[in-house]
Structures are given as structure tokens and as C-alpha cells.
Write an enzyme that holds these catalytic residues in place. Structure first.
Site, PDB file in Angstrom:
ATOM      1  N   THR B 164       0.859  -1.192   0.000  1.00 56.30           N
ATOM      2  CA  THR B 164       0.000   0.000   0.000  1.00 56.30           C
ATOM      3  C   THR B 164       0.898   1.246   0.000  1.00 56.30           C
ATOM      4  O   THR B 164       1.368   1.655  -1.055  1.00 56.30           O
ATOM      5  CB  THR B 164      -0.996   0.000   1.188  1.00 56.30           C
ATOM      6  OG1 THR B 164      -0.284  -0.170   2.409  1.00 56.30           O
ATOM      7  CG2 THR B 164      -2.024  -1.105   1.019  1.00 56.30           C
ATOM      8  N   LYS B 191       4.177  -6.782   3.865  1.00 60.38           N
ATOM      9  CA  LYS B 191       3.922  -5.386   3.527  1.00 60.38           C
ATOM     10  C   LYS B 191       3.601  -4.646   4.818  1.00 60.38           C
ATOM     11  O   LYS B 191       3.163  -5.250   5.807  1.00 60.38           O
ATOM     12  CB  LYS B 191       2.777  -5.229   2.533  1.00 60.38           C
ATOM     13  CG  LYS B 191       1.415  -5.686   2.998  1.00 60.38           C
ATOM     14  CD  LYS B 191       0.566  -4.704   3.810  1.00 60.38           C
ATOM     15  CE  LYS B 191       0.412  -3.373   3.161  1.00 60.38           C
ATOM     16  NZ  LYS B 191      -0.485  -2.499   4.000  1.00 60.38           N
ATOM     17  N   THR B 216      -2.807  -2.916   7.414  1.00 60.12           N
ATOM     18  CA  THR B 216      -1.455  -2.680   7.874  1.00 60.12           C
ATOM     19  C   THR B 216      -0.490  -3.769   7.521  1.00 60.12           C
ATOM     20  O   THR B 216      -0.180  -3.955   6.367  1.00 60.12           O
ATOM     21  CB  THR B 216      -1.446  -2.427   9.373  1.00 60.12           C
ATOM     22  OG1 THR B 216      -2.430  -1.448   9.638  1.00 60.12           O
ATOM     23  CG2 THR B 216      -0.128  -1.883   9.785  1.00 60.12           C
ATOM     24  N   GLU B 302       6.563   4.793   7.351  1.00 64.77           N
ATOM     25  CA  GLU B 302       6.117   6.019   6.675  1.00 64.77           C
ATOM     26  C   GLU B 302       7.006   7.207   7.035  1.00 64.77           C
ATOM     27  O   GLU B 302       7.152   7.559   8.209  1.00 64.77           O
ATOM     28  CB  GLU B 302       4.652   6.309   7.026  1.00 64.77           C
ATOM     29  CG  GLU B 302       3.704   5.352   6.313  1.00 64.77           C
ATOM     30  CD  GLU B 302       2.251   5.517   6.702  1.00 64.77           C
ATOM     31  OE1 GLU B 302       1.395   5.076   5.936  1.00 64.77           O
ATOM     32  OE2 GLU B 302       1.983   6.089   7.779  1.00 64.77           O
ATOM     33  N   ASN B 424       0.275  11.290   6.577  1.00 69.59           N
ATOM     34  CA  ASN B 424      -0.880  10.941   7.394  1.00 69.59           C
ATOM     35  C   ASN B 424      -1.877  12.061   7.606  1.00 69.59           C
ATOM     36  O   ASN B 424      -3.004  11.816   8.035  1.00 69.59           O
ATOM     37  CB  ASN B 424      -0.414  10.356   8.722  1.00 69.59           C
ATOM     38  CG  ASN B 424       0.117   8.956   8.514  1.00 69.59           C
ATOM     39  OD1 ASN B 424      -0.617   8.080   8.086  1.00 69.59           O
ATOM     40  ND2 ASN B 424       1.407   8.758   8.762  1.00 69.59           N
ATOM     41  N   THR B 429      -9.596   9.199   4.439  1.00 68.36           N
ATOM     42  CA  THR B 429     -10.399   7.964   4.429  1.00 68.36           C
ATOM     43  C   THR B 429     -11.246   7.906   3.170  1.00 68.36           C
ATOM     44  O   THR B 429     -11.731   8.905   2.696  1.00 68.36           O
ATOM     45  CB  THR B 429     -11.323   7.928   5.657  1.00 68.36           C
ATOM     46  OG1 THR B 429     -11.894   9.219   5.833  1.00 68.36           O
ATOM     47  CG2 THR B 429     -10.518   7.537   6.858  1.00 68.36           C
TER      48      THR B 429
END
Lengths: 429, 429
Positions: B164, B191, B216, B302, B424, B429
Site C-alpha cells: 500500500t 507489507k 497494515t 512512513e 498521514n 479515508t
């Protein structure tokens, strides 16, 4: 009188400058002695006209600053006869070993001498850089200057002199009408912006640690209530559970967190005991001042663009509600979503789900402000634009109802911005 | 063969592409079916040539994704006869209620039909956006295409199809020589980049939750070891304790975390039982693959600019060492300091001090890389420029010796950068 929070208490609390010296019987001052490179005020002194009852709660971090250990020791043997608090910003007197303990004692001793107070009657607080010996020549001059400028109007300067990365001073003042008609005043000041996740409690251990590390939340509260130190201690411990111990900026509990209360006893009201009618209103007043100050810290958290109030209702217990609210309040994914005005209920539920508390997924409901986003554990259709617009405001509420029992707790925090990273990646030890 | 970490195992582990199909007896594929707006690969299929023993560990988050619940149920009654794993990225099939459970079942059923496998032999994993129904028309086409392109060389595409926000695919392959001279292969892919703080364990509860939330860390491991599912389950549970359960990016445990292992049993070696000589080398190999994959996640966290390895030694217990290392690894103040190349030992000790573990301050020593910064709980004089230069590298170690007992644990994490906030705050969403 500013609005300070979202709990409907703004009408009672006055957050304007000078709170601690609006309480009769206290003088204060704030001076610049060179500890802050900026030249801003950095040494604060608060003095009671007579012996005051005192109480304190301190960080439960295993590493404790020299002033924390000094204060705990002093309160253990002389809490009924405290006269003053001396505080400095710019150097935390932390990780300074035995010399740090000597310096804390010297600060208390110098303040007593300069203000003509008995030895063993002065408490100490420090905040600022760590691992550097306290430059005592500056402190000595600062204490002299502060003692010379003590004033019944000195509360505002005093509140400014304890700030570090704070953008604004934080003060609160309240007046309580007691059951016998007497009036009691409570004034408070605080500082704190980063390394904020207070876990305050009674410190009974003796000197078990000679070093400390960082500088964070400090608060001094003055009152003219007639109350013995043991009763004051109990009231303070209760008051912090729904105030300072319910805020977080970054989840990092400091080594220097300290809240001190001095009660002069000069108010014209019956002595307050645990079982006297005056205890409840006094406790409520003290908790209200603590909550106002705590919320002001969360609002001024490092890099914050908004104050976030997180309430968990319907939990199995109050403790479980508090644990869940703090888990959500410290989630980087939740805090960055709030910075981005994203109504990301999924991240909130994910944090809730990892908090370890009792949950029945099918009963969970979630609101942001007035917008209900989740019912029965599943998402509702909602207007994303309107919800995002709500989240762009300076005050945001998140409410989760677990639907299990009556446990409820509210935690205050802030969002997580680029500025937070900037402040903390570019601040060097 | 790339260097993947700092634990001296790089010579054993091959992290090049195609790991899961380098194990004899497995085919795999990865195709694009439209779940990712980018058009990248988003549907993965792994098939064992014959019935495989299987084991799984899953998130302990109270909110669990539909595929997590589906897999736990399937493993509870058919772990000895698993044939495949179907996985998708782009949609987490999460917070999709009863329809989500139906869709997970349909994915398994479609994969079985398209690959000519028995019903009840296919496990499912999903990752991606949440709260949206799975677009089953895309998934159906994807599964058809994936079944049609299964290949003994398909491991690399398969590993790419589950990514992702990851920047790189994550694979690991190892060859073990067993005590009887037989050779066993283990290959894995994973991942994960954000919402990474796995807390994996056996999931024995039945369907107690019908919704899920986020996407996740996922991992699939293949091996040709001859091992019953119960033994494989025990080995996996042990292996994750020092690998996936020892990494964190942001402290946020996901609702979808899943590690699955399929063992074909085709290797020419004695059956591995708990008390057979082959168990220890097999477990070591499995743990090594898991650790390599886990470290690759931390490295690709991230916004990460560096991999950080935090070791706590000398703790009272291993659990206490792990708790302390995770507290340091999730501290925003520590992580932003590392991003800023600041050798801020004070923030590390402050996090240590709030972790709640047993500490004797006077015994604490701390190193960053080879640089000792703290001894006996107090700072040492060190060359700040050299230490900062060390912290500017892509791999950093922090070691704390508590000097109490033999408890030791290592946790891998990354730093906390502007880019983390950007990812983030701007991911919606």
C-alpha cells in the site's frame, strides 16, 4: 475573562494575568537573570506573607529532577510551614548529579535569605535545558532581584518567568463562596508545551535518584483557604486526577512535572477538613483551577493548531475510559488526521481497539462534535465536507460511547503538525 | 542479497525478489484488477501444489477485519489442508459489516474455484481503504487473472501486489540444513509502512466482531518443511515474539495484522515435531525470515529517513526489556530528535523512566552506536558533532544497559519526519 475550554466552566474561571497574587496574602515577581538566551523573564518567586500549608504532586517517572526530590523531602517534614516557591526557566538543573542537589538547596536557601524567610520554608522548581550545571551566579543575582521586586501585582510577571517553549502564559483564578458564607480565593499558574503527559502523584520516597532530564509541566497554586497540609494534599491528589493527569501533548511524561499548592489560611471561613461542609466546594474550586490550567497546556501544545477534547462514555470503569481516551489522544495517526481535518473515525476506533479495555464492537458509537460517524460499530453515511470543515476549527470534540456501563473520562490533547516535528527535530540538547 | 538489518544475519538471508516461490511446491501471481487507482498490482495469489499445513497469528486489536475473522475460523477447523492464500490491496474489506464477511468468504470461494482447489482450503488477506464495500466485480476478475497467471516465478509480482504506502517490496528467503542432512527452504513476503505496532497472537475466539478498520502489516511465509499445523503454529507464535512483535512505526496496532505460514511438507527430511532434533533449526530459520521481514517494515516506515535498532540489556526480565524498548521506540520526542540527528540521551532516559519497568538510575548506561553518552545515570562528555554525524546515517543503534539482570530485548523502529505528518495528514479515508 477568556474562554479556556469546552467544559462549560469558562464563566467561573478568570484566566487573565496575575492570578496567583490576586489571592490575598501572596506576593510574587518575575525577573530576567540571563538563564534564557532571549533575555526574557526567567526567574520567578512566590512568597506567602505568613506560614502556609503546602502540598505537592510530582512526576512518577523513574528519573526525577533534583528540585522534585528536594521538594518531596521538604514537604515530608515541613509542609505546614512553607513560605515561598522559587522557580527558574532556561536550565532544568537536571542530570547534574550531586551538584544539582546542592544547587537546588542553594536556590532555596538564597531565596529564604533574600526574602527574609526561615530556612527550610522554600520550595524549588526548574525547567529548561538538561545536563548542564545550573549557572548559579545568574541564579543568585536573579533571586536577589526577584526578592527586591516582590509585589502583590507580580503574578503576571511570575507566570511569564516559568515559560519555555510555551507561546502564552497560563493562569486561572476563581472565587468560591463557602457554606458558612466565607469567600475563598484560588489562583494558579502553569507552564508546559512539550513532553506533556503528566502522571502526578504523591512522592514519599526519599532521595533515591540524583539526576534528572528534562523540563516540562510546572504549576503553582495559591489560596487563602484555611486548610491543613494533609487535607490540602488529599484535595490536590484528587484534583489532578481529572485535570493535569488527563492531558497529553506527546505521550512523553517528564522527569520534572510538579504541581505545588500554598494555602495561607487567611480567609474568613471555617477550617476545611476532609469531613467538613467546606471540603467539597473547596475541592471543586481547586479542581476547576487545575482543569483550566491543564486545558491551557493542551491548547498550547507544541505545534498545536487545535485543542482536542476526547470523551469516552459507557465504559466498564472510569479507569478504562481514561485509558481508552489517552490511547486515542496519543495516537500519531489520529493526531495527524486531526491536523489534516480528516474525519478519520477508523483511526480512532483502531486506537480504541488496541487500548486493551473491554469493548463490545457492536455497541460502539462515535461523534466528532455533533456529527455521529459510527453507530453499532459500523460507519454511518455523513457529509464529509461538513465534518472536515468542523475539524478545521480551533476546538474539536471526539466522543465515543462504548455502551457498556457508566465509566466516563475526558482527556484533552492537541493535533500533530509539521511544526511539532520542526520544534522537536531542531531543538538540540 | 541485500543487507537488511544490523543483527549480523544478512549473510544467511536473501532478500531478492521472488522468495515465496523459490520454495519448491508453491506457485504465485500478482495482477492488477483496478483496486488501486494507480493501476499497480493489487491482487495476489499463492497456491501450494498439494495440501499444506498452515498456521496464523492475528492482531489482538478488539476491532478485527473480516478476513482476520474468516482466517481464524478456517484455521480452527482445517489447518492441515490449506492450499492457497488470496490477498488484495486497495480495499481493506473493513467496517463493511456482514457484507464484508460474505465478501471474504466469496473471495476464498472464487479463488478455490478458479485454481481448482477444494472449498475451505483458501485463506484471505485484505489491505487498503476502509469503510467501503469491496468492489467484488474487480476482485472476481482479479482472481480469475491471478489464477490464470500462477507461476513458480510469480513470487515477486505477488509481493508487489500486497503493498500500500510501502515504497519497496519486502521479501526474505533462507535455506536450512537439518540435522539429518535434509534441506528445508523458507520464503516470506510482507507489507507494511504505517499503523505498524503488531501485537500478534493466536486467535481462538469465533466471530465476535463483524467489522474492521484499517490495513497494515500482512505476511505470507511458505516452506517445504514437513510439519503438522499444531507444531507450525507453535513455531510461528515463538518466531513472531522476536520479529513482528518487536517492530513499531507509529505505535498504532492495526485491525488487519496477519501472518500466515503454509508448509507443503515436500522436503526430504524427517517430520519436525516439538521434541525432534529438527525443531530448533527450523524455528531459528522461521524466526530469521520473520525478523528480516519485520526489519524491512521498520526501515520502510512512513516518512522514515533511518532504521533505528533499540536494545535494552540488563533488565530484570525480557518482558521488561521489551516494554522499555517499545516505550523509547514510540516516543515522539525520541523519534523527532533522531530525525534531527540530535544525540538527545535525555529524551531516551525520560522515555525509559516512564516505561514503568524496574530501574536503578545509578546503574543506567546508554550508547548511540559506539558512542557512550551516559554512565551511572549521568551524562558523559562526548563529541556532539561526531555523534550527530553518526545519527545522520541510515542505520542507528541505541543501547541501554540497566545493569540489573539478564533481561534483553531489541526493537526496530524508524524516525519521525515531516514526511510522516504529510503522509498521514493528507491521506484521507
Amino acid at each position: 475573562v477568556e474562554k479556556y475550554g469546552m467544559d462549560g466552566l469558562s464563566s467561573q474561571v478568570d484566566t487573565s494575568s496575575g492570578a496567583i497574587t490576586r489571592v490575598p496574602g501572596f506576593k510574587a515577581s518575575g525577573v530576567a537573570c540571563g538563564l534564557k538566551a532571549s533575555g526574557d523573564l526567567d526567574l520567578a518567586l512566590i512568597v506567602s506573607d505568613g506560614p502556609a500549608s503546602a502540598a505537592g504532586v510530582f512526576t512518577q517517572n523513574a528519573f526525577k529532577a533534583a528540585p522534585v526530590l528536594f521538594d518531596a523531602e521538604l514537604l515530608a517534614h515541613n509542609a505546614g510551614n512553607i513560605r515561598a516557591v522559587v522557580a527558574n526557566a532556561g536550565n532544568a538543573n537536571a542530570c547534574t548529579g550531586r551538584q544539582g542537589m546542592r544547587d537546588a538547596r542553594t536556590m532555596a536557601s538564597l531565596a529564604a535569605a533574600e526574602a527574609n524567610l526561615p530556612q527550610d520554608s522554600v520550595l524549588v522548581m526548574s525547567t529548561g535545558i538538561i545536563g548542564h550545571p545550573m549557572p548559579m551566579e545568574y541564579v543568585r543575582a536573579g533571586i536577589q532581584a526577584a526578592a527586591g521586586s516582590l509585589s502583590p501585582q507580580g503574578g503576571g510577571d511570575c507566570a511569564r518567568a516559568i515559560l519555555t517553549t510555551d507561546l502564552v502564559a497560563k493562569e486561572a483564578f476563581i472565587q468560591i463562596t463557602m457554606p458558612d458564607g466565607g469567600i475563598v480565593f484560588i489562583g494558579g499558574m502553569t507552564k508546559g508545551s512539550g513532553m506533556i503527559h503528566p502522571n502526578l502523584g504523591r512522592l514519599t520516597s526519599q532521595l533515591d535518584s540524583g539526576s534528572a532530564l528534562h523540563a516540562t509541566m510546572l504549576a503553582v497554586i495559591t489560596t487563602d483557604a484555611p486548610v491543613a497540609s494533609e487535607v490540602l494534599q488529599q484535595a490536590l491528589e484528587t484534583a489532578v486526577t481529572t485535570s493535569f493527569n488527563r492531558i497529553t501533548v506527546d505521550g512523553d511524561t517528564s522527569t520534572n512535572d510538579t504541581v505545588l499548592v500554598l494555602a495561607s489560611g487567611t480567609a474568613n471561613t471555617t477550617v476545611i477538613d476532609i469531613d467538613s461542609p467546606g471540603y467539597a466546594p473547596f475541592l471543586e474550586g481547586l479542581a476547576t483551577v487545575c482543569r483550566s490550567l491543564a486545558i491551557q497546556i493542551a491548547r498550547d501544545g507544541e505545534g498545536a493548531t487545535k485543542l482536542v477534547e476526547i470523551t469516552i462514555k459507557g465504559a466498564a470503569t472510569v479507569d478504562q475510559a481514561s485509558v481508552a481516551a489517552k490511547t486515542i489522544a496519543t495516537s500519531p495517526l489520529v493526531k495527524t488526521a486531526l491536523f489534516g481535518h480528516d474525519p478519520n473515525w477508523g483511526r480512532i476506533l483502531a486506537a480504541l481497539g488496541r487500548s486493551g479495555i473491554q469493548i463490545d464492537v457492536a455497541r460502539v458509537a462515535l461523534w466528532m462534535g455533533e456529527f455521529q460517524l459510527v453507530a453499532g460499530g459500523e460507519p454511518l453515511v455523513f457529509d464529509r465536507q461538513t465534518a472536515s470543515s468542523y475539524l478545521s476549527g480551533q476546538e474539536v470534540t471526539v466522543t465515543v460511547d462504548l455502551g457498556l456501563s457508566a465509566g466516563e473520562a475526558t482527556v484533552w490533547t492537541c493535533d500533530f503538525s509539521y511544526r511539532y516535528v520542526e520544534i522537536n527535530a531542531e531543538y538540540h540538547t
